[in-house]
Design an enzyme around this catalytic site. Sequence first.
Site, short mmCIF file in Angstrom:
data_model
loop_
_atom_site.label_atom_id
_atom_site.label_comp_id
_atom_site.label_asym_id
_atom_site.label_seq_id
_atom_site.Cartn_x
_atom_site.Cartn_y
_atom_site.Cartn_z
CG PHE A 275 -35.16 -38.94 -43.84
CD1 PHE A 275 -34.31 -38.93 -44.94
CD2 PHE A 275 -36.39 -39.56 -43.98
CE1 PHE A 275 -34.68 -39.52 -46.14
CE2 PHE A 275 -36.77 -40.16 -45.17
CZ PHE A 275 -35.91 -40.13 -46.27
CB CYS B 161 -25.48 -41.24 -42.73
SG CYS B 161 -26.44 -42.01 -41.42
N1 LIG Z 1 -26.74 -42.64 -37.22
C1 LIG Z 1 -27.52 -41.91 -38.01
O1 LIG Z 1 -27.48 -40.67 -37.95
C2 LIG Z 1 -28.46 -42.56 -38.97
C3 LIG Z 1 -29.47 -41.78 -39.55
C4 LIG Z 1 -30.34 -42.39 -40.44
C5 LIG Z 1 -30.19 -43.73 -40.77
N2 LIG Z 1 -29.18 -44.45 -40.20
C6 LIG Z 1 -29.10 -45.87 -40.55
O2 LIG Z 1 -29.69 -46.61 -39.49
C7 LIG Z 1 -28.99 -47.84 -39.30
C8 LIG Z 1 -28.45 -47.90 -37.89
O3 LIG Z 1 -27.55 -46.83 -37.71
P1 LIG Z 1 -26.95 -46.45 -36.28
O4 LIG Z 1 -26.15 -45.23 -36.46
O5 LIG Z 1 -28.04 -46.49 -35.27
O6 LIG Z 1 -25.99 -47.70 -36.05
P2 LIG Z 1 -25.28 -48.14 -34.69
O7 LIG Z 1 -24.08 -48.88 -35.10
O8 LIG Z 1 -25.15 -46.95 -33.79
O9 LIG Z 1 -26.33 -49.12 -34.02
C9 LIG Z 1 -26.67 -50.37 -34.52
C10 LIG Z 1 -26.92 -51.26 -33.33
O10 LIG Z 1 -27.49 -52.49 -33.77
C11 LIG Z 1 -26.98 -53.52 -32.96
N3 LIG Z 1 -27.21 -54.82 -33.62
C12 LIG Z 1 -26.51 -55.39 -34.63
N4 LIG Z 1 -27.05 -56.57 -34.97
C13 LIG Z 1 -28.13 -56.75 -34.16
C14 LIG Z 1 -29.10 -57.78 -34.03
N5 LIG Z 1 -29.07 -58.87 -34.81
N6 LIG Z 1 -30.06 -57.62 -33.09
C15 LIG Z 1 -30.09 -56.53 -32.30
N7 LIG Z 1 -29.20 -55.54 -32.37
C16 LIG Z 1 -28.22 -55.64 -33.30
C17 LIG Z 1 -25.52 -53.15 -32.79
O11 LIG Z 1 -24.92 -53.81 -31.69
C18 LIG Z 1 -25.63 -51.63 -32.59
O12 LIG Z 1 -25.75 -51.27 -31.23
C19 LIG Z 1 -27.90 -47.86 -40.38
O13 LIG Z 1 -28.40 -48.53 -41.50
C20 LIG Z 1 -27.70 -46.39 -40.69
O14 LIG Z 1 -27.20 -46.20 -41.99
C21 LIG Z 1 -28.32 -43.90 -39.31
#
Ligand SMILES: NC(=O)c1ccc[n+]([C@@H]2O[C@H](COP(=O)([O-])OP(=O)(O)OC[C@H]3O[C@@H](n4cnc5c(N)ncnc54)[C@H](O)[C@@H]3O)[C@@H](O)[C@H]2O)c1
Length: 481
Positions: A158, A269
């Site tokens: 969150f 998100c």
């Molecule tokens: N950004 C937010 O504020 C937020 C908040 C809560 C939940 N989320 C959720 O969390 C998840 C991640 O979001 P984020 O914003 O950090 O995404 P992001 O795109 O910033 O980061 C994801 C990372 O994962 C890496 N990745 C992809 N496949 C991989 C693998 N097989 N092994 C290792 N690394 C791998 C990518 O290269 C990338 O750097 C999503 O599902 C998102 O909905 C995001």
Amino acid sequence: MNIVVFGAGYVGLVTATGLAELGNHVLCVEVDLARVEALRAGKIPIFEPGLAELVTRNTREGRIDFTAVVPDLSWGADTFVIAVGTPPRADGSADVSAVLAVAETIAARAARRALVIVKSTVPVGTGDRVQHILDTHLQAQTPARSRLGLEHVSNPEFLREGSAIDDFFSPERIVCGVRSTWAEERMRALYAPLQLEAAQVQIIDVRSAELCKYAANALLALRISFMNEMARLCDALGADVHDVRCALGGDSRIGHLYLNPGPGYGGSCFPKDVQALACLGRDVGVRLLTVEATHETNDAQRRWVLEKTLRALGDIDRDDPQTKRVAIWGLAFKPETDDVRECAALAIVPRLLDLGIEVRVHDPEATDNFLRALGPRAAEVKRCGRAIDAIEDADVLLLLTEWHSYRSPDFPEVAARMRSRVIVDARNVWGAAPLAALGFKYHSLGLGPREARETREAREEKTTAVTRTMTPDRELPIEAE
Ligand SMILES: NC(=O)c1ccc[n+]([C@@H]2O[C@H](COP(=O)([O-])OP(=O)(O)OC[C@H]3O[C@@H](n4cnc5c(N)ncnc54)[C@H](O)[C@@H]3O)[C@@H](O)[C@H]2O)c1
């Protein structure tokens, strides 16, 4: 604990660093080699207040490391965290392929009984798919490995970008969707150092945990879309959305948060989760009308802000044939982040360019990401290193992100630099008062009566000041325009 976090994005990097700060040993696995190299060289690939210091300290003290190659895990990782992206597919549903791929990797490499925590936002049922992968992959291996026992937990994240470090160390609640008391105990132990009240750690079933995250984001997005509609209605009816918002928020059943009108919600998100939830409902024959409307309203809001900007440009009475120029302050989807995913500027700038309008942009942190996201059209946009340079000879200044540094600009200098004095404040931060006295036309979202009153008062004040200066027998200060 010995923890492996997959993904070094906003969620993965903050989680990995926070867990290291709590004393765990953390290895962060990231497929993007450049990102890993940057992190290993002490460079933080995202802008998140407070994160750099924590990464540096934990790297120096040997509690966190980064790798692009999944290593031999015989050292005994007992906890895996999946924090990879779940981007939207063309139909709006969430693409969980990266989550499932990581589950396969874990099943192939784990060397002892361990938790597999999914922090990524995933549709209900994904956890069951992860558990299935873990079970079937292990069963296909040696008898010893088949008894290893890898257990999936849903632990939706969150955190909010911009305050992610605070959110990690002081979460309002932690939701854990578990399959056994063993997993429950392990999750409680993982978060015990945060010293939360017992009720803050909510232990529930996996499917409910998965749904929580989508429901929370959709409800917050719905409040924003609702208030954006109210702003449009206020504009049409001559009502004041600020007063309406205060009256609504003063009701303790409603509260004040997430009621600010703006250019539509963005980020990684809300837009994707709202659409994914709508898809989830359709998949099981439950049409989620409020959720679908939330998304449509957001699109409409973007169009409204664009139309306001074009109308403001259209109102400019100018003889010279020079191309009209719009300056944009703020590209990130909100302040304190460099994240431009689904930001308003990405919807608005290409439309302005299509219409042959010159666009100059400034953002304290997000310009590189914005231009990258804009693709080939980035060459058509003028990037400016200082906010004040973006408004040079501009006809309209459009405020899209309310960074602190934009809150109180030197308006006389803004007036001197712009070609036409027109402002579209898509965050309602400035008010007409300081601008009307300088001869600006000020457009906000749903603040018509307030704008008219403040403009009138500013003009009256100006007239009084001029009259005073023309009355030599009265010793009054000359007021600057
Ligand atoms: N950004 C937010 O504020 C937020 C908040 C809560 C939940 N989320 C959720 O969390 C998840 C991640 O979001 P984020 O914003 O950090 O995404 P992001 O795109 O910033 O980061 C994801 C990372 O994962 C890496 N990745 C992809 N496949 C991989 C693998 N097989 N092994 C290792 N690394 C791998 C990518 O290269 C990338 O750097 C999503 O599902 C998102 O909905 C995001």
